[in-house]
Design a protein around this motif. Structure first.
Motif, PDB file in Angstrom:
ATOM      1  N   THR A   1       1.482 -11.167   1.427  1.00  0.00           N
ATOM      2  CA  THR A   1       1.814  -9.784   1.389  1.00  0.00           C
ATOM      3  C   THR A   1       3.165  -9.456   0.418  1.00  0.00           C
ATOM      4  OG1 THR A   1       3.314  -9.851   3.277  1.00  0.00           O
ATOM      5  CG2 THR A   1       1.027  -9.361   3.492  1.00  0.00           C
TER       6      THR A   1
ATOM      7  N   PHE B   1       2.088  -6.482  -3.732  1.00  0.00           N
ATOM      8  CA  PHE B   1       1.236  -5.240  -3.375  1.00  0.00           C
ATOM      9  C   PHE B   1      -0.212  -5.780  -3.776  1.00  0.00           C
ATOM     10  CE2 PHE B   1       5.050  -2.742  -3.568  1.00  0.00           C
ATOM     11  CZ  PHE B   1       4.953  -1.973  -2.743  1.00  0.00           C
ATOM     12  N   SER B   2      -1.040  -5.285  -3.057  1.00  0.00           N
ATOM     13  CA  SER B   2      -2.817  -5.435  -3.390  1.00  0.00           C
ATOM     14  C   SER B   2      -3.035  -4.531  -4.252  1.00  0.00           C
ATOM     15  CB  SER B   2      -3.400  -5.538  -2.391  1.00  0.00           C
ATOM     16  OG  SER B   2      -3.736  -4.414  -1.425  1.00  0.00           O
TER      17      SER B   2
ATOM     18  N   ALA C   1      -5.500  -2.575  -3.779  1.00  0.00           N
ATOM     19  CA  ALA C   1      -6.079  -1.397  -2.750  1.00  0.00           C
ATOM     20  C   ALA C   1      -4.483  -0.614  -2.363  1.00  0.00           C
ATOM     21  CB  ALA C   1      -6.888  -1.904  -1.577  1.00  0.00           C
ATOM     22  N   GLU C   2      -3.760  -1.532  -2.050  1.00  0.00           N
ATOM     23  CA  GLU C   2      -2.451  -0.724  -1.850  1.00  0.00           C
ATOM     24  C   GLU C   2      -1.995   0.168  -2.910  1.00  0.00           C
ATOM     25  OE1 GLU C   2       0.005  -3.595   1.415  1.00  0.00           O
ATOM     26  OE2 GLU C   2      -0.399  -4.109  -0.589  1.00  0.00           O
ATOM     27  N   ILE C   3      -2.120  -0.397  -4.198  1.00  0.00           N
ATOM     28  CA  ILE C   3      -1.305   0.258  -5.144  1.00  0.00           C
ATOM     29  C   ILE C   3      -2.399   1.674  -5.554  1.00  0.00           C
ATOM     30  CG2 ILE C   3      -1.052   0.370  -7.812  1.00  0.00           C
ATOM     31  CD1 ILE C   3      -0.503  -2.720  -7.424  1.00  0.00           C
ATOM     32  N   ASP C   4      -3.533   1.086  -5.240  1.00  0.00           N
ATOM     33  CA  ASP C   4      -4.579   2.512  -5.310  1.00  0.00           C
ATOM     34  C   ASP C   4      -4.220   3.682  -4.368  1.00  0.00           C
ATOM     35  OD1 ASP C   4      -6.072   1.328  -7.330  1.00  0.00           O
ATOM     36  OD2 ASP C   4      -7.771   0.554  -6.110  1.00  0.00           O
ATOM     37  N   ALA C   5      -4.106   3.359  -3.158  1.00  0.00           N
ATOM     38  CA  ALA C   5      -3.874   4.097  -1.857  1.00  0.00           C
ATOM     39  C   ALA C   5      -2.216   4.984  -2.275  1.00  0.00           C
ATOM     40  CB  ALA C   5      -3.448   3.577  -0.690  1.00  0.00           C
ATOM     41  N   HIS C   6      -1.360   4.319  -2.809  1.00  0.00           N
ATOM     42  CA  HIS C   6      -0.085   4.946  -3.303  1.00  0.00           C
ATOM     43  C   HIS C   6      -0.335   5.976  -4.543  1.00  0.00           C
ATOM     44  CE1 HIS C   6       2.749   3.158  -0.425  1.00  0.00           C
ATOM     45  NE2 HIS C   6       2.254   1.887  -0.672  1.00  0.00           N
TER      46      HIS C   6
ATOM     47  N   THR D   1      11.367  -2.337  -1.048  1.00  0.00           N
ATOM     48  CA  THR D   1      10.779  -1.405  -0.490  1.00  0.00           C
ATOM     49  C   THR D   1      11.605  -1.287   0.914  1.00  0.00           C
ATOM     50  OG1 THR D   1       8.969  -2.669   0.366  1.00  0.00           O
ATOM     51  CG2 THR D   1       8.356  -1.454  -1.454  1.00  0.00           C
TER      52      THR D   1
ATOM     53  N   ARG E   1       6.907  -6.464  -3.759  1.00  0.00           N
ATOM     54  CA  ARG E   1       7.998  -5.598  -3.004  1.00  0.00           C
ATOM     55  C   ARG E   1       9.129  -6.366  -2.540  1.00  0.00           C
ATOM     56  NH1 ARG E   1       3.437  -3.585   0.363  1.00  0.00           N
ATOM     57  NH2 ARG E   1       1.834  -5.205   0.127  1.00  0.00           N
TER      58      ARG E   1
END
Lengths: 436, 436
Positions: free
Chosen positions: A65, A68-69, A71-76, A163, A186
């Motif tokens: 972890t 950032f994956s 999917a995490e970047i997408d979500a942000h 972060t 991160r």
């Protein structure tokens, strides 16, 4: 109140020299801490980075972890408003359009002796970009570093951004994505710089590291310099405005405050040929300070390091500016082009009253990473050249070697470097045998 | 004997990685000494420099004799033979012709929004060039540093060169004169770097310092970095030769030895696709070592850091070369251009069997100050760009500000930099009032 200086006063030179020499930044004794952190990351890799991130950012990571994956970047990124996204995209496009023009040309030619000469530019293979966390986590800085790297052709661009408590800045992630960043980690502090320079199990090492940071990050960059390339070590921001009386004092006041609000160590200076105008600007600054959100920071900067300098004419202003070699220089005068021609040292020049420095921070196109602390005397803002390097090329023909080889032999002899001379001599003798 | 590595062997990767990582230079603990010397020169100026010169160089100077007089330079230059002078002049001319082509262009344009953008290059005002004394006092290095500075337009170029026991190298003085150097000081070591960076009563400070030096000079350059600009910190010299079997083993041996003779820490490596050719070159090296004047130095370098690597094909050679990022790379193969296209990191490439690296040291034209210790991954050789800096330019029209100002406001808000946004907003509101 800032300092008020008048060129005509007897003590001007003393006061101006003091202003130039003012030490605006504490250098806390961080070097030992940083050395220990770098050694720890070199020795233990991911484990050290994870431990330090837990300690400083109160965030538990695993090797899986740290990055950032997608999917995490997408979500942000989806959390960013359409207006903010549009503004970032406009900025990215304009920065890209400006920096594309900086790409240098390769050259090859054959000289009169028949020697083929030239050079070739190639990109750095992998670059790391440090992005601060917290208040100074600026998406605009991500664009200003990442876009030139990608324009230069850097294949692998990794970002580290701390972060704290796991809180990420969606605009930073979106800016990284818009700029084409390949990996986002991160992590922050000296441990991030060490990870980028030396690599860990989950982070491959890079060849060059750029980006701003606190005293720990700056000390770490200095330490890894040589193992990797680094950009400049940026000091507190600074602006010099040269303005005549035909300006709106409030606009100039806001320009001065837009540096002052960055940092208590920032420096904002006005040079004017009209003492009354200088007073009017100082008054406007005080008025704006009453309501400014960051009035504590901006007020301290203006009070401690700000100055209003009155000069007899604009030629004197240019001469003082060249001694200061400011990071940002606004020329708010009737003929900014003419005054600009007299400027020999400045990171960036903003011409005319409709070009507030803040335009350059975001959407102008030129880079906002600029030389501070008078280093514009010898260095430039960030550009595509920071992510490129030049290989020189030379190819001698037998004729060219015959023409210039003897001079090389002569100089080698004068420097007592015999093998140098022999490496030329052996070839010339063979050529003479062949043609004899 | 040097190391013999074969790409096909099971332990190749381990051995090659060790070769890449070999620490080739002692870093004696000089930093404290250097810090004390710099502080002393800052505090006492000429007096400190004179005292240190007496101590280290056994030479008594006064503020009046720190600099060579024009008459002294004349007298030294007259001692240089006509042949040496001709060779130096040819070298200076060829270096000048090459570096003139490096001069970058200023640019200005108006973008679709009506914003006028661009940049402008200006020279560093004053530069200092360090020239080592003793054995490593190379006139060729004077040319390689001073000519690009003068081509760039540096107005004031100062040279420092120690003259132990008062003995000066006439060729160094002539090289400085041919290159247009303005001042020559007979001082060296960390005290010379401190004097150039901070100035003394008789030496005005400069903005940028370049040139090679010993560990004390290198440590001093690191310390004054920031106060002035510096060039790279050069490590021991290195050469990689990629050669196929259609080469004269003796020529290649001499090319390897021409690096090895510089320094016991220098590194010379041959990569070939023919194991027998590799053996033949190694044998030729031993034969040349028997009679070479600097055989002690060259032999130690070759024995301790030299290597002959056999690869299955030239593609493998290029891949290894890119991992090494060599300072000097000779491509002695049938189609050097084709192989060159596969090279992504190298300071300088010498194409074909008639281009021994020694040509590049003296008279080729490209600079011989090149990135060492794998730093060609992220940096370039010395060029006119090292003596220039770029000022970016931006000028908004009211129309351009209307077009892109709102995006700047938006981004300023997202970074909580209110004054930045207001500096744009105040102007846009006035424009709207005027046009409303």
């Amino acid at each position: 109140m800032p300092q008020f200086l008048n060129f005509a006063d007897a003590d001007f030179e003393t006061l101006f020299a003091a202003l130039l020499g003012a030490k605006r930044e504490d250098s806390p004794h961080v070097d030992d801490t940083v050395a220990a952190i770098i050694a720890d990351v070199c020795a233990r890799g991911d484990a050290a980075v994870i431990e330090l991130t837990e300690k400083f950012d109160r965030l538990c990571l695993t090797p899986e972890t740290i990055a950032f994956s997608e999917a995490e970047i997408d979500a942000h990124c989806e959390r960013v408003s359409a207006e903010d996204r549009d503004a970032l995209e406009l900025a990215a496009e304009r920065i890209r359009a400006y920096h594309v023009r900086q790409m240098p040309q390769d050259e090859r030619w054959i000289d009169p002796e028949g020697a083929e000469l030239g050079w070739r530019w190639t990109p750095v293979s992998a670059a790391g970009l440090y992005v601060p966390g917290g208040l100074a986590s600026y998406p605009s800085s991500v664009l200003m570093n990442a876009v030139p790297a990608k324009v230069a052709g850097v294949e692998r661009l990794a970002v580290t951004v701390p972060t704290p408590d796991g809180v990420a800045n969606p605009l930073v992630l979106l800016a990284a994505r818009l700029a084409g960043v390949d990996e986002i980690y991160r992590i922050g502090g000296a441990q991030a710089i060490a990870a980028l320079a030396y690599g860990t199990g989950s982070i491959a090492p890079v060849d060059k590291i750029t980006g701003p940071g606190n005293a720990f990050v700056a000390a770490a960059k200095r330490r890894v310099f040589g193992k990797v390339g680094i950009d400049m070590i940026a000091g507190p921001s600074e602006i010099l405005v040269i303005a005549d009386k035909d300006n709106n004092p409030d606009w100039i006041a806001l320009d001065l405050l837009s540096q002052a609000e960055h940092d208590e160590s920032a420096q904002s200076i006005l040079i004017t040929d009209d003492a009354d105008f200088g007073q009017a600007v100082a008054k406007a600054v005080e008025k704006r300070l009453e309501t400014l959100e960051r009035r504590a920071i901006a007020g301290a900067s203006w009070r401690d390091f700000g100055a209003v300098i009155t000069v007899p004419d604009l030629a004197a202003a240019a001469a003082l500016s060249n001694r200061m070699a400011p990071e940002h220089l606004e020329l708010c005068v009737a003929d900014p082009e003419a005054l600009s021609a007299a400027i020999t040292h400045a990171g960036a020049i903003f011409l005319g009253q409709y070009t507030p420095e803040a335009i350059g921070d975001y959407v102008g196109g030129p880079n906002h990473v600029l030389p501070t602390a008078r280093s514009a005397r010898f260095s430039s803002g960030l550009s595509v050249l920071d992510f490129l390097k030049r290989t020189t090329l030379a190819r001698m023909t037998p004729g060219a070697l015959r023409a210039i080889g003897p001079a090389a032999e002569r100089l080698a002899a004068s420097e007592s470097l015999q093998a140098h001379g022999l490496s030329v001599r052996a070839r010339l003798e063979a050529l003479n045998r062949d043609s004899g």
